[in-house]
Design a protein around this motif. Structure first.
Motif, PDB file in Angstrom:
ATOM      1  N   ARG A 101     -25.509  -9.891 -40.879  1.00  0.00           N
ATOM      2  CA  ARG A 101     -24.976 -10.138 -39.530  1.00  0.00           C
ATOM      3  C   ARG A 101     -24.271 -11.493 -39.475  1.00  0.00           C
ATOM      4  O   ARG A 101     -24.802 -12.498 -39.947  1.00  0.00           O
ATOM      5  CB  ARG A 101     -26.091 -10.063 -38.514  1.00  0.00           C
ATOM      6  CG  ARG A 101     -26.789  -8.684 -38.522  1.00  0.00           C
ATOM      7  CD  ARG A 101     -27.833  -8.538 -37.451  1.00  0.00           C
ATOM      8  NE  ARG A 101     -27.319  -8.631 -36.100  1.00  0.00           N
ATOM      9  CZ  ARG A 101     -26.670  -7.659 -35.458  1.00  0.00           C
ATOM     10  NH1 ARG A 101     -26.421  -6.519 -36.078  1.00  0.00           N
ATOM     11  NH2 ARG A 101     -26.273  -7.826 -34.212  1.00  0.00           N
ATOM     12  N   ILE A 102     -23.093 -11.520 -38.882  1.00  0.00           N
ATOM     13  CA  ILE A 102     -22.280 -12.728 -38.813  1.00  0.00           C
ATOM     14  C   ILE A 102     -23.040 -13.880 -38.162  1.00  0.00           C
ATOM     15  O   ILE A 102     -23.060 -14.991 -38.687  1.00  0.00           O
ATOM     16  CB  ILE A 102     -20.947 -12.443 -38.083  1.00  0.00           C
ATOM     17  CG1 ILE A 102     -20.075 -11.530 -38.927  1.00  0.00           C
ATOM     18  CG2 ILE A 102     -20.215 -13.739 -37.756  1.00  0.00           C
ATOM     19  CD1 ILE A 102     -18.808 -11.040 -38.228  1.00  0.00           C
TER      20      ILE A 102
ATOM     21  N   SER B 167     -19.155 -10.253 -47.814  1.00  0.00           N
ATOM     22  CA  SER B 167     -19.272  -9.976 -46.389  1.00  0.00           C
ATOM     23  C   SER B 167     -19.537 -11.272 -45.619  1.00  0.00           C
ATOM     24  O   SER B 167     -18.825 -12.257 -45.803  1.00  0.00           O
ATOM     25  CB  SER B 167     -20.352  -8.918 -46.177  1.00  0.00           C
ATOM     26  OG  SER B 167     -20.336  -8.419 -44.868  1.00  0.00           O
ATOM     27  N   ALA B 168     -20.548 -11.318 -44.778  1.00  0.00           N
ATOM     28  CA  ALA B 168     -20.824 -12.493 -43.956  1.00  0.00           C
ATOM     29  C   ALA B 168     -21.192 -13.722 -44.787  1.00  0.00           C
ATOM     30  O   ALA B 168     -21.044 -14.847 -44.318  1.00  0.00           O
ATOM     31  CB  ALA B 168     -21.932 -12.184 -42.955  1.00  0.00           C
TER      32      ALA B 168
ATOM     33  N   ALA C  45     -15.024  -6.900 -40.172  1.00  0.00           N
ATOM     34  CA  ALA C  45     -16.326  -6.820 -39.490  1.00  0.00           C
ATOM     35  C   ALA C  45     -16.450  -5.434 -38.858  1.00  0.00           C
ATOM     36  O   ALA C  45     -15.450  -4.822 -38.484  1.00  0.00           O
ATOM     37  CB  ALA C  45     -16.415  -7.901 -38.417  1.00  0.00           C
ATOM     38  N   TRP C  46     -17.672  -4.950 -38.755  1.00  0.00           N
ATOM     39  CA  TRP C  46     -17.868  -3.622 -38.179  1.00  0.00           C
ATOM     40  C   TRP C  46     -19.156  -3.563 -37.373  1.00  0.00           C
ATOM     41  O   TRP C  46     -20.027  -4.404 -37.499  1.00  0.00           O
ATOM     42  CB  TRP C  46     -17.866  -2.555 -39.274  1.00  0.00           C
ATOM     43  CG  TRP C  46     -18.879  -2.793 -40.362  1.00  0.00           C
ATOM     44  CD1 TRP C  46     -18.713  -3.510 -41.504  1.00  0.00           C
ATOM     45  CD2 TRP C  46     -20.230  -2.316 -40.396  1.00  0.00           C
ATOM     46  NE1 TRP C  46     -19.875  -3.527 -42.246  1.00  0.00           N
ATOM     47  CE2 TRP C  46     -20.817  -2.797 -41.591  1.00  0.00           C
ATOM     48  CE3 TRP C  46     -21.002  -1.536 -39.534  1.00  0.00           C
ATOM     49  CZ2 TRP C  46     -22.132  -2.507 -41.935  1.00  0.00           C
ATOM     50  CZ3 TRP C  46     -22.320  -1.260 -39.887  1.00  0.00           C
ATOM     51  CH2 TRP C  46     -22.864  -1.740 -41.082  1.00  0.00           C
ATOM     52  N   ASP C  47     -19.218  -2.547 -36.549  1.00  0.00           N
ATOM     53  CA  ASP C  47     -20.409  -2.224 -35.760  1.00  0.00           C
ATOM     54  C   ASP C  47     -20.751  -0.765 -36.023  1.00  0.00           C
ATOM     55  O   ASP C  47     -19.943  -0.013 -36.553  1.00  0.00           O
ATOM     56  CB  ASP C  47     -20.126  -2.380 -34.254  1.00  0.00           C
ATOM     57  CG  ASP C  47     -19.887  -3.815 -33.847  1.00  0.00           C
ATOM     58  OD1 ASP C  47     -20.625  -4.697 -34.306  1.00  0.00           O
ATOM     59  OD2 ASP C  47     -18.946  -4.050 -33.054  1.00  0.00           O
TER      60      ASP C  47
ATOM     61  N   THR D 265     -14.796  -0.382 -37.307  1.00  0.00           N
ATOM     62  CA  THR D 265     -14.243  -1.730 -37.394  1.00  0.00           C
ATOM     63  C   THR D 265     -14.225  -2.388 -36.015  1.00  0.00           C
ATOM     64  O   THR D 265     -13.855  -1.768 -35.026  1.00  0.00           O
ATOM     65  CB  THR D 265     -12.817  -1.687 -37.986  1.00  0.00           C
ATOM     66  OG1 THR D 265     -12.893  -1.124 -39.304  1.00  0.00           O
ATOM     67  CG2 THR D 265     -12.215  -3.078 -38.080  1.00  0.00           C
ATOM     68  N   ASN D 266     -14.627  -3.637 -35.964  1.00  0.00           N
ATOM     69  CA  ASN D 266     -14.627  -4.428 -34.734  1.00  0.00           C
ATOM     70  C   ASN D 266     -13.488  -5.447 -34.855  1.00  0.00           C
ATOM     71  O   ASN D 266     -13.637  -6.469 -35.527  1.00  0.00           O
ATOM     72  CB  ASN D 266     -15.969  -5.130 -34.564  1.00  0.00           C
ATOM     73  CG  ASN D 266     -16.046  -5.959 -33.312  1.00  0.00           C
ATOM     74  OD1 ASN D 266     -15.065  -6.538 -32.865  1.00  0.00           O
ATOM     75  ND2 ASN D 266     -17.241  -6.053 -32.753  1.00  0.00           N
TER      76      ASN D 266
ATOM     77  N   ALA E 186     -14.305  -9.220 -33.782  1.00  0.00           N
ATOM     78  CA  ALA E 186     -15.177  -9.896 -34.749  1.00  0.00           C
ATOM     79  C   ALA E 186     -14.438 -10.134 -36.066  1.00  0.00           C
ATOM     80  O   ALA E 186     -14.640 -11.163 -36.722  1.00  0.00           O
ATOM     81  CB  ALA E 186     -16.445  -9.084 -34.982  1.00  0.00           C
ATOM     82  N   THR E 187     -13.576  -9.206 -36.454  1.00  0.00           N
ATOM     83  CA  THR E 187     -12.791  -9.366 -37.676  1.00  0.00           C
ATOM     84  C   THR E 187     -11.869 -10.580 -37.544  1.00  0.00           C
ATOM     85  O   THR E 187     -11.765 -11.401 -38.461  1.00  0.00           O
ATOM     86  CB  THR E 187     -11.974  -8.103 -37.986  1.00  0.00           C
ATOM     87  OG1 THR E 187     -12.896  -7.022 -38.187  1.00  0.00           O
ATOM     88  CG2 THR E 187     -11.112  -8.275 -39.219  1.00  0.00           C
TER      89      THR E 187
ATOM     90  N   LEU F  29     -13.943 -13.751 -37.751  1.00  0.00           N
ATOM     91  CA  LEU F  29     -14.333 -13.978 -39.134  1.00  0.00           C
ATOM     92  C   LEU F  29     -13.163 -14.562 -39.927  1.00  0.00           C
ATOM     93  O   LEU F  29     -13.300 -15.580 -40.605  1.00  0.00           O
ATOM     94  CB  LEU F  29     -14.797 -12.650 -39.747  1.00  0.00           C
ATOM     95  CG  LEU F  29     -15.351 -12.652 -41.151  1.00  0.00           C
ATOM     96  CD1 LEU F  29     -16.606 -13.500 -41.231  1.00  0.00           C
ATOM     97  CD2 LEU F  29     -15.654 -11.222 -41.581  1.00  0.00           C
TER      98      LEU F  29
END
Length: 180
Positions: free
Chosen positions: A33-34, A59-60, A86-88, A97-98, A101-102, A105
């Motif tokens: 998680r970010i 990833s994060a 980033a994804w949910d 894909t979010n 949030a992408t 990031l």
């Protein structure tokens, strides 16, 4: 008595050098998680510790590049950074894909990393990897002899499972090899 005092002073000096030069080694970190990583790396930033990337940081985990000062990060020949959008979880339980949030990031990364990502089409659902000469052109190489001072393989797994980070203190020989 002078010998014992001198020996004690030498031991304390070496212990102090190791503690002040403590580093955090990142290897085999697949992310998560970010928010968790933002919090983790803000604490690392304020500690002033050196970060060695010595394996997979995906990833994060890659948020370390923007959270920790550039001069506090070094990479080994094993360093391998993995980036993706980033994804949910969507309504059906699948990854979606979010975009917000992408973008957040992406904006955390330093300019050379953002440029490298953009040259590959941006952050998408597929992982892209930055490693080798391209990565070593962006970050300084590690001068610490991490293998000699790293924990035994089994203990690293137990430390991670217990939520502890790996801390490596350099040997006096490794410190002597560091550039001024």
């Amino acid at each position: 008595m002078k010998f014992v005092t001198g020996l004690l002073a030498a031991v304390l000096l070496l212990a102090g050098v190791g503690a002040s030069q403590a580093v955090v080694r990142i290897a085999d970190d697949r992310g998560g998680r970010i928010g968790t990583y933002v919090d983790k790396y803000q604490g690392l930033r304020t500690s002033g510790e050196q970060v060695i990337i010595d394996g997979l940081c995906a990833s994060a985990c890659t948020i370390v590049l923007g959270a920790v000062p550039h001069d506090k990060i070094c990479v080994t020949s094993h360093a391998n950074l993995g980036f993706h959008a980033a994804w949910d979880f969507g309504a059906n339980g699948r990854a979606v894909t979010n975009p917000e949030a992408t973008q957040m990031l992406y904006s955390m990364y330093p300019t050379p990393v953002r440029r490298w990502i953009a040259q590959r089409g941006g952050l998408k659902s597929q992982m892209i990897f930055l490693r080798g000469k391209q990565l070593q052109a962006m970050y300084k190489p590690c001068y610490l002899d991490a293998q000699a001072s790293s924990p035994r393989p089994g203990s690293a797994r137990k430390d991670r499972a217990a939520g502890q980070r790996e801390v490596i203190t350099p040997t006096p020989a490794a410190l002597a090899r560091q550039p001024d």
